[in-house]
Enzyme design. Structure first.
Site, PDB file in Angstrom:
ATOM      1  N   LYS A  82      27.686  18.572 -19.641  1.00 28.98           N
ATOM      2  CA  LYS A  82      26.903  19.728 -20.091  1.00 28.98           C
ATOM      3  C   LYS A  82      27.389  21.035 -19.464  1.00 28.98           C
ATOM      4  O   LYS A  82      27.069  22.117 -19.952  1.00 28.98           O
ATOM      5  CB  LYS A  82      25.413  19.522 -19.798  1.00 28.98           C
ATOM      6  CG  LYS A  82      25.001  19.588 -18.342  1.00 28.98           C
ATOM      7  CD  LYS A  82      23.513  19.311 -18.181  1.00 28.98           C
ATOM      8  CE  LYS A  82      23.048  19.384 -16.735  1.00 28.98           C
ATOM      9  NZ  LYS A  82      23.080  20.749 -16.193  1.00 28.98           N
ATOM     10  N   ASP A  83      28.183  20.946 -18.376  1.00 30.32           N
ATOM     11  CA  ASP A  83      28.712  22.142 -17.732  1.00 30.32           C
ATOM     12  C   ASP A  83      30.077  22.556 -18.283  1.00 30.32           C
ATOM     13  O   ASP A  83      30.635  23.561 -17.840  1.00 30.32           O
ATOM     14  CB  ASP A  83      28.851  21.913 -16.219  1.00 30.32           C
ATOM     15  CG  ASP A  83      27.497  21.818 -15.517  1.00 30.32           C
ATOM     16  OD1 ASP A  83      26.513  22.334 -16.083  1.00 30.32           O
ATOM     17  OD2 ASP A  83      27.442  21.231 -14.433  1.00 30.32           O
ATOM     18  N   ARG A 130      17.556  27.595 -21.692  1.00 38.09           N
ATOM     19  CA  ARG A 130      17.047  26.544 -22.578  1.00 38.09           C
ATOM     20  C   ARG A 130      15.721  26.005 -22.060  1.00 38.09           C
ATOM     21  O   ARG A 130      14.756  25.849 -22.832  1.00 38.09           O
ATOM     22  CB  ARG A 130      18.085  25.409 -22.667  1.00 38.09           C
ATOM     23  CG  ARG A 130      17.594  24.171 -23.414  1.00 38.09           C
ATOM     24  CD  ARG A 130      18.592  23.034 -23.269  1.00 38.09           C
ATOM     25  NE  ARG A 130      18.781  22.629 -21.884  1.00 38.09           N
ATOM     26  CZ  ARG A 130      18.003  21.792 -21.227  1.00 38.09           C
ATOM     27  NH1 ARG A 130      16.940  21.269 -21.825  1.00 38.09           N
ATOM     28  NH2 ARG A 130      18.259  21.455 -19.980  1.00 38.09           N
ATOM     29  N   ARG A 131      15.650  25.706 -20.777  1.00 39.49           N
ATOM     30  CA  ARG A 131      14.402  25.200 -20.206  1.00 39.49           C
ATOM     31  C   ARG A 131      13.321  26.271 -20.217  1.00 39.49           C
ATOM     32  O   ARG A 131      12.151  25.987 -20.486  1.00 39.49           O
ATOM     33  CB  ARG A 131      14.654  24.690 -18.789  1.00 39.49           C
ATOM     34  CG  ARG A 131      15.469  23.404 -18.744  1.00 39.49           C
ATOM     35  CD  ARG A 131      15.969  23.068 -17.364  1.00 39.49           C
ATOM     36  NE  ARG A 131      16.671  21.787 -17.331  1.00 39.49           N
ATOM     37  CZ  ARG A 131      17.510  21.410 -16.376  1.00 39.49           C
ATOM     38  NH1 ARG A 131      17.756  22.219 -15.351  1.00 39.49           N
ATOM     39  NH2 ARG A 131      18.108  20.231 -16.423  1.00 39.49           N
ATOM     40  N   ARG A 148      18.522  28.503  -8.396  1.00 37.70           N
ATOM     41  CA  ARG A 148      19.918  28.047  -8.360  1.00 37.70           C
ATOM     42  C   ARG A 148      20.129  27.186  -7.126  1.00 37.70           C
ATOM     43  O   ARG A 148      19.261  27.041  -6.291  1.00 37.70           O
ATOM     44  CB  ARG A 148      20.870  29.254  -8.310  1.00 37.70           C
ATOM     45  CG  ARG A 148      20.996  30.068  -9.598  1.00 37.70           C
ATOM     46  CD  ARG A 148      21.878  29.414 -10.630  1.00 37.70           C
ATOM     47  NE  ARG A 148      23.136  28.916 -10.072  1.00 37.70           N
ATOM     48  CZ  ARG A 148      24.197  29.680  -9.805  1.00 37.70           C
ATOM     49  NH1 ARG A 148      24.159  30.977 -10.047  1.00 37.70           N
ATOM     50  NH2 ARG A 148      25.299  29.137  -9.317  1.00 37.70           N
ATOM     51  N   ARG A 154      17.344  22.834  -4.323  1.00 36.69           N
ATOM     52  CA  ARG A 154      16.218  23.122  -5.217  1.00 36.69           C
ATOM     53  C   ARG A 154      14.973  22.328  -4.804  1.00 36.69           C
ATOM     54  O   ARG A 154      13.860  22.865  -4.807  1.00 36.69           O
ATOM     55  CB  ARG A 154      16.606  22.791  -6.661  1.00 36.69           C
ATOM     56  CG  ARG A 154      17.767  23.618  -7.178  1.00 36.69           C
ATOM     57  CD  ARG A 154      18.055  23.340  -8.635  1.00 36.69           C
ATOM     58  NE  ARG A 154      19.364  23.838  -9.029  1.00 36.69           N
ATOM     59  CZ  ARG A 154      19.767  24.023 -10.281  1.00 36.69           C
ATOM     60  NH1 ARG A 154      18.950  23.747 -11.264  1.00 36.69           N
ATOM     61  NH2 ARG A 154      20.970  24.468 -10.544  1.00 36.69           N
ATOM     62  N   CYS A 241      28.431  33.194 -26.137  1.00 35.80           N
ATOM     63  CA  CYS A 241      27.167  33.774 -25.688  1.00 35.80           C
ATOM     64  C   CYS A 241      26.374  32.801 -24.834  1.00 35.80           C
ATOM     65  O   CYS A 241      26.493  31.592 -24.962  1.00 35.80           O
ATOM     66  CB  CYS A 241      26.325  34.182 -26.880  1.00 35.80           C
ATOM     67  SG  CYS A 241      27.145  35.375 -27.947  1.00 35.80           S
TER      68      CYS A 241
END
Length: 304
Positions: A82-83, A130-131, A148, A154, A241
Site C-alpha cells: 500500500k506504500d 482515506r481514514r 505519524r 503511535r 494527487c
C-alpha cells in the site's frame, strides 16, 4: 548459490519483520541461498511531524531503497504494497506479491471497544486522508488529529492519553505480535482499506533475471490479481494527487468483485461504486470502477 541476495529495508520494526519474513521464505525456497538485510532510513521516516500528503506522498519510503538497488548495494526491496506508488520509476519491477494478510483497518483504543462507543467530540488519531474521510462520514462529531511515526510510537501516544482512539492496519499489528491491541475491525462493506493493504511486495531491478527467478516461488497469483484491480482503480483516479481513495477486491465464484470509494476528508462525503469482472482482467475491472466513480462526481472531489 554464489552471490548473497541483499534486501534493502526500512529500519522500523514492521519493515524489518517484513524483510525478515521474505528472507525466511527465500531461504526455504532456495536452500543454501545466503540472504542479507540492508537496513536504511528513508526520507519518509525522517520527516515524522507532517502528514505524508504535504511532503510528497508514500514514495518517500521507497527512494533510498531504490537508490541502493541502482548502486548495487542491494538486490531487492521489501515494501508494504500500500506504500508503493501506483507507477514505479523506470528500471524497477515488482517481482513478487506475497499472500495477502488481513486487509482491514483496526480500531485501537484503551477505553473504548468500537468506533460507535466513542464519546461525542472524542479525539481520534490518523494522518491518512482515506481514514479521515470515512471517520467523518461515520462520526462527524469526532476531532481528527494527525498521527505519524511507527506503530509503537503511535501506540505510545495513544497510551499517554493524547487520543481516545487511533486507526492502524490490522496486518501490521498482527505481524508485530500486537493483535491484542485491536479492539474491533473496520472492514468492508462499511469501511474500505487502502489499495493493496495487507500485501507485501518485493521490488527489484527490472531485467535482473537471477533475482526474478529467485522471487518466483514467493508470488501469490490470487493476491496479486486482487491488488492489481485495486491499484488500477487508484491509478486511474489519482495520478500523482494525494486524495482519499479506498479499494477492496475479492475473488468470487464468478470472478473478481471490486469495491471503490472516493471521499472528502473535510466533510465526510463519500462516493462508492462496485462491479464484477473477469479473473484474468483485473486492470480492466479497476478502470471500470474508477470510471463509474468519475461518473458519480469523483473528479470534482479529486481536485487534480
Amino acid at each position: 548459490m554464489s552471490a548473497p541476495l541483499r534486501i534493502a529495508t526500512r529500519q522500523s520494526a514492521l519493515a524489518l519483520w517484513q524483510a525478515e519474513h521474505v528472507a525466511t521464505r527465500l531461504r526455504a525456497a532456495h536452500p543454501g541461498l545466503d540472504v542479507e538485510l540492508v537496513p536504511m532510513t528513508t526520507r519518509g521516516d525522517q520527516i515524522a511531524d507532517r502528514p505524508l500528503s504535504e511532503i510528497g506522498g508514500k514514495g518517500l519510503f521507497l527512494k533510498e531503497l531504490e537508490v541502493a538497488m541502482l548502486e548495487r548495494r542491494a538486490d531487492i526491496a521489501v515494501h508494504s504494497f500500500k506504500d508503493v506508488p501506483m507507477e514505479l520509476d523506470a528500471g524497477f519491477a515488482i517481482g513478487a506479491v506475497l499472500e495477502r494478510a488481513d486487509p482491514a483497518d483496526a480500531f485501537v483504543s484503551v477505553h473504548f471497544a468500537r468506533l460507535d462507543t466513542l464519546p461525542h467530540n472524542a479525539i481520534v488519531g490518523t494522518s491518512s486522508l482515506r481514514r479521515q474521510a470515512q471517520l467523518k462520514a461515520l462520526r462527524p462529531d469526532l476531532q481528527l488529529r494527525d498521527l505519524r511515526g511507527n506503530v509503537n510510537t503511535r501506540l505510545a501516544k495513544l497510551d499517554a492519553g493524547d487520543y481516545a482512539a487511533i486507526v492502524l492496519a490490522c496486518a501490521g499489528l498482527d505481524r508485530l505480535g500486537l493483535s491484542a491491541r485491536i479492539r474491533s475491525r473496520l472492514e468492508p462493506p462499511t469501511w474500505l482499506p487502502a489499495a493493496a493493504q495487507g500485501a507485501i511486495a518485493v521490488e527489484h531491478r527490472d531485467g535482473d533475471a537471477r533475482v526474478a527467478a529467485l522471487l518466483k516461488p514467493l508470488h501469490d497469483a490470487d493476491s496479486a490479481r486482487c491488488v492489481a484491480a485495486e491499484r488500477a482503480l487508484t491509478r486511474h483516479l489519482q495520478g500523482s494527487c494525494q486524495v482519499p481513495i479506498a479499494a477492496f477486491c475479492i475473488e468470487t465464484e464468478r470472478g473478481l468483485h471490486l469495491s471503490g470509494l472516493v471521499g472528502d476528508a473535510a466533510n465526510g462525503r463519500l462516493l462508492r461504486a462496485e462491479r464484477e469482472g473477469l479473473r484474468h482482467a483485473p486492470e480492466a475491472l479497476g478502470k471500470s470502477v474508477a470510471q463509474r466513480l468519475l461518473e458519480l462526481g469523483a473528479a470534482a472531489m479529486l481536485g487534480c
